[in-house]
Design a protein around this motif. Structure first.
Motif, PDB file in Angstrom:
ATOM      1  N   ASP A 285       0.824  -1.217   0.000  1.00  0.00           N
ATOM      2  CA  ASP A 285       0.000   0.000   0.000  1.00  0.00           C
ATOM      3  C   ASP A 285       0.860   1.270   0.000  1.00  0.00           C
ATOM      4  N   ARG A 286       2.179   1.100  -0.014  1.00  0.00           N
ATOM      5  CA  ARG A 286       3.068   2.256  -0.093  1.00  0.00           C
ATOM      6  C   ARG A 286       4.061   2.066  -1.226  1.00  0.00           C
ATOM      7  N   ILE A 287       4.502   3.161  -1.806  1.00  0.00           N
ATOM      8  CA  ILE A 287       5.530   3.085  -2.841  1.00  0.00           C
ATOM      9  C   ILE A 287       6.384   4.352  -2.813  1.00  0.00           C
ATOM     10  N   VAL A 288       7.683   4.183  -2.980  1.00  0.00           N
ATOM     11  CA  VAL A 288       8.556   5.329  -3.231  1.00  0.00           C
ATOM     12  C   VAL A 288       9.396   5.004  -4.463  1.00  0.00           C
ATOM     13  N   PHE A 289       9.824   6.050  -5.161  1.00  0.00           N
ATOM     14  CA  PHE A 289      10.623   5.886  -6.376  1.00  0.00           C
ATOM     15  C   PHE A 289      12.011   6.466  -6.129  1.00  0.00           C
ATOM     16  N   TYR A 290      12.957   6.112  -6.981  1.00  0.00           N
ATOM     17  CA  TYR A 290      14.305   6.664  -6.864  1.00  0.00           C
ATOM     18  C   TYR A 290      15.111   6.312  -8.105  1.00  0.00           C
ATOM     19  N   TYR A 291      16.290   6.939  -8.167  1.00  0.00           N
ATOM     20  CA  TYR A 291      17.221   6.644  -9.264  1.00  0.00           C
ATOM     21  C   TYR A 291      18.589   7.105  -8.812  1.00  0.00           C
ATOM     22  N   VAL A 292      19.610   6.721  -9.581  1.00  0.00           N
ATOM     23  CA  VAL A 292      20.946   7.281  -9.311  1.00  0.00           C
ATOM     24  C   VAL A 292      21.386   8.063 -10.548  1.00  0.00           C
ATOM     25  N   ASP A 293      22.217   9.084 -10.305  1.00  0.00           N
ATOM     26  CA  ASP A 293      22.704   9.880 -11.431  1.00  0.00           C
ATOM     27  C   ASP A 293      24.040   9.324 -11.936  1.00  0.00           C
ATOM     28  N   GLU A 294      24.712  10.086 -12.816  1.00  0.00           N
ATOM     29  CA  GLU A 294      25.934   9.553 -13.436  1.00  0.00           C
ATOM     30  C   GLU A 294      27.040   9.362 -12.402  1.00  0.00           C
ATOM     31  N   ALA A 295      26.948  10.081 -11.280  1.00  0.00           N
ATOM     32  CA  ALA A 295      27.959   9.914 -10.227  1.00  0.00           C
ATOM     33  C   ALA A 295      27.507   8.897  -9.189  1.00  0.00           C
ATOM     34  N   ASN A 296      26.473   8.122  -9.539  1.00  0.00           N
ATOM     35  CA  ASN A 296      25.919   7.101  -8.653  1.00  0.00           C
ATOM     36  C   ASN A 296      25.280   7.682  -7.388  1.00  0.00           C
ATOM     37  N   LYS A 297      24.952   8.971  -7.441  1.00  0.00           N
ATOM     38  CA  LYS A 297      24.292   9.600  -6.282  1.00  0.00           C
ATOM     39  C   LYS A 297      22.818   9.214  -6.281  1.00  0.00           C
ATOM     40  N   PHE A 298      22.333   8.880  -5.076  1.00  0.00           N
ATOM     41  CA  PHE A 298      20.959   8.408  -4.898  1.00  0.00           C
ATOM     42  C   PHE A 298      19.980   9.595  -4.817  1.00  0.00           C
ATOM     43  N   HIS A 299      18.887   9.521  -5.550  1.00  0.00           N
ATOM     44  CA  HIS A 299      17.844  10.562  -5.475  1.00  0.00           C
ATOM     45  C   HIS A 299      16.509   9.908  -5.174  1.00  0.00           C
ATOM     46  N   LEU A 300      15.894  10.341  -4.086  1.00  0.00           N
ATOM     47  CA  LEU A 300      14.611   9.763  -3.674  1.00  0.00           C
ATOM     48  C   LEU A 300      13.439  10.575  -4.220  1.00  0.00           C
ATOM     49  N   LEU A 301      12.449   9.875  -4.749  1.00  0.00           N
ATOM     50  CA  LEU A 301      11.215  10.511  -5.203  1.00  0.00           C
ATOM     51  C   LEU A 301      10.102   9.954  -4.318  1.00  0.00           C
TER      52      LEU A 301
END
Ligand code: NG1
Ligand code: ZN
Length: 532
Positions: A285-301
């Motif tokens: 019932d919950r979801i969060v999204f994310y990705y990493v950039d070219e420097a492998n830095k984590f970004h939470l959505l």
């Protein structure tokens, strides 16, 4: 009477462990699975009564402990329209659970029936499901005993996500109305979402590939099934962390709660830069999204980013269609200050702030034509009011652009699980929007930049001494503390901080945000220190 003697008889098979105090809270009853047998039996009795009180409408019972560790379990009731149990009944649930003896339990049962003028011979209908936890089957047996003792008709929907059961409850109770919600089955749920998703994304850019961490819970197999119904031409999805048979891995170093609270990737995931990832929790019932950039830095959505994306998209569709509807957003104090600023200043969408807890957000969202609500942790949904639906259904478009926008809005209303936050439905919503915008996660993230923030859990002598006002943003008691916090906050650029007692743990939570990481951390520490 026969029912009462049955209850007394069955109750001897489900004795209450001594010395444990139970409380029905925001998450229902939730604790070690081994302590829940008597509680679940008694919830069966209460569910039977609740249905009788509502003229035999179907009540749901979900067995799950969501994002909690594998040994925990929990139980909560679902009201006829798929909402959470009406608050006044939480007290009865707590009383039933704490009755000391079988005799006291039957007395409580009778007392509720008498107080609410419930006819014990009237029909009663209950459906239930569970997540993948090892303690589930035994608890199902206890629940069945309770339902049988109370002479309820019941149906076992076996393993489902929490939102799927909410959906089915609503479908059953709206079956014979002018606005049936859908086919009351799991297949009906998949078909409804799949059909809506295909209409919404028809002719748009191919959606970004998404990799979903299913927290080794019930969401894994369900999402595969959903993806199969949609077809790989429309949706490109990888499911990882879907070992539901490895019961001790549930929510372990993965899942939405882990990712959000640790602000890092699930352990073992090796992401490709700028690809989209998502994590569900144990009952989906919950979801969060994310990705990493070219420097492998984590970004939470997180939930705030989902709410902002949905509000923007719906606002734009409403503008294009020319319908007279207002979209609004409901947040809690934990929403990142940048998200509130983006919604208010850039999107010009109204915000309501409520206390923590989904039921508060849900009710506030019902006051908008289209109400978007999400907790920062990724639990939320979008509600279309009845009058908004009527407006959309009867709207006469003047041109193809308007028609297209109205069709998309109506399909969104079908795509979104409006009974409760639903990770599967929210996943499709986000992917559909990204497909419309031809965006990847980075473009989505660039809509606004989160203020650095810190959430600290502080154990205090008595958390009930912390009383708040203004949707938990200000302390009324202990006296003087708020003035002290205000003085601290003033020293930080874009500073904001508040303190409230947790509703689910014996602690208070301190939230702080500020212009830089260092300052947010420092503010959180200073406010925390002032509580001692
Ligand atoms: P408490 O323990 O009252 O802060 C937590 C979450 C809520 C909500 C409930 C659900 C935070 C800060 N709080 O509440 O958002 O999800 O659990 O049971 O994340
Ligand atoms: Zn959950």
């Amino acid at each position: 009477r026969q029912q009462l003697s049955q209850i007394a008889k069955f109750s001897t098979l489900h004795t209450r462990p001594e010395g444990h105090k139970y409380a029905y809270g925001t998450a229902g009853f939730r604790l070690l699975g081994s302590l829940l047998d008597s509680v679940v039996f008694r919830v069966g009795l209460l569910a039977a009564l609740r249905s009788r009180k509502l003229d035999g409408e179907t009540i749901g019972v979900m067995l799950t402990a969501s994002h909690n560790p594998p040994d925990d379990n929990g139980v909560k009731l679902i009201d006829p329209q798929g909402e959470m149990l009406e608050a006044s009944w939480e007290t009865y649930a707590t009383k039933f659970a704490n009755a000391e003896t079988d005799d006291e339990l039957t007395k409580e049962y009778l007392a509720v029936a008498e107080a609410l003028k419930i006819n014990l011979d009237s029909p009663s209908n209950v459906i239930f499901a569970r997540d993948t936890r090892a303690s589930g089957p035994a608890l199902v047996a206890a629940l069945k005993d309770g339902l049988q003792a109370a002479a309820a008709d019941y149906a076992d929907y076996r393993i489902l996500t929490t939102p799927q059961l909410h959906y089915i409850v609503k479908c059953i109770n709206t079956r014979k109305t002018a606005a049936p919600y859908g086919d009351p089955s799991e297949q009906g749920y998949f078909d409804k979402l799949a059909t809506a998703f295909k209409i919404v994304t028809k002719g748009k850019a191919k959606p970004p590939v998404v990799t979903v961490d299913a927290a080794n819970g019930v969401g894994g197999p369900k999402i595969r099934e959903l993806a199969r119904c949609i077809g790989s031409d429309y949706l490109d999805i990888n499911v990882v962390k879907d070992e539901i048979d490895a019961v001790d891995r549930l929510n372990f170093q993965c899942g939405a709660d882990f990712v959000k609270t640790q602000q890092k990737l699930p352990v073992g995931l090796e992401p490709a830069p700028f690809e989209l990832y998502a994590s569900l929790d144990g009952d989906a019932d919950r979801i969060v999204f994310y990705y990493v950039d070219e420097a492998n830095k984590f970004h939470l959505l997180d939930g705030d980013k989902i709410a902002s994306l949905a509000a923007m998209f719906i606002r734009d569709l409403i503008a294009v269609s020319g319908v007279d509807l207002q979209v609004g957003v409901v947040q809690t104090a934990y929403a990142n200050g940048s998200s509130s600023k983006y919604l208010t200043d850039i999107l010009k969408v109204p915000i309501t702030v409520t206390p923590t807890g989904v039921k508060h957000l849900h009710h506030a969202a019902q006051l908008f034509d289209v109400g978007v609500y999400f907790e920062a942790n990724g639990h939320g949904t979008v509600l279309f009011s009845n009058s908004a639906m009527k407006t959309l259904e009867s709207f006469e478009a003047q041109n193809p652009g308007q028609q297209d926008a109205v069709t998309t809005l109506l399909s969104l209303a079908a795509l979104i699980n409006q009974t409760v936050g639903d990770a599967l439905s929210d996943l499709l919503l986000v992917i559909a929007i990204l497909s419309h915008k031809a965006w990847g996660p980075n473009e989505w993230n660039l809509t606004y930049t989160d203020l650095p923030n810190r959430l600290v859990r502080v154990v205090v002598k008595d958390r009930t001494a912390f009383k708040t006002e203004d949707a938990e943003r200000r302390l009324v008691e202990p006296k003087g503390l708020q003035a002290h916090i205000d003085a601290l906050v003033k020293k930080y650029k874009s500073g904001r901080s508040f303190v409230r007692a947790s509703g689910t743990e014996d602690a208070v939570r301190v939230y702080a945000e500020a212009a830089t990481r260092l300052e947010a951390d420092e503010l959180a520490v200073k406010v925390s220190d002032s509580l001692k």
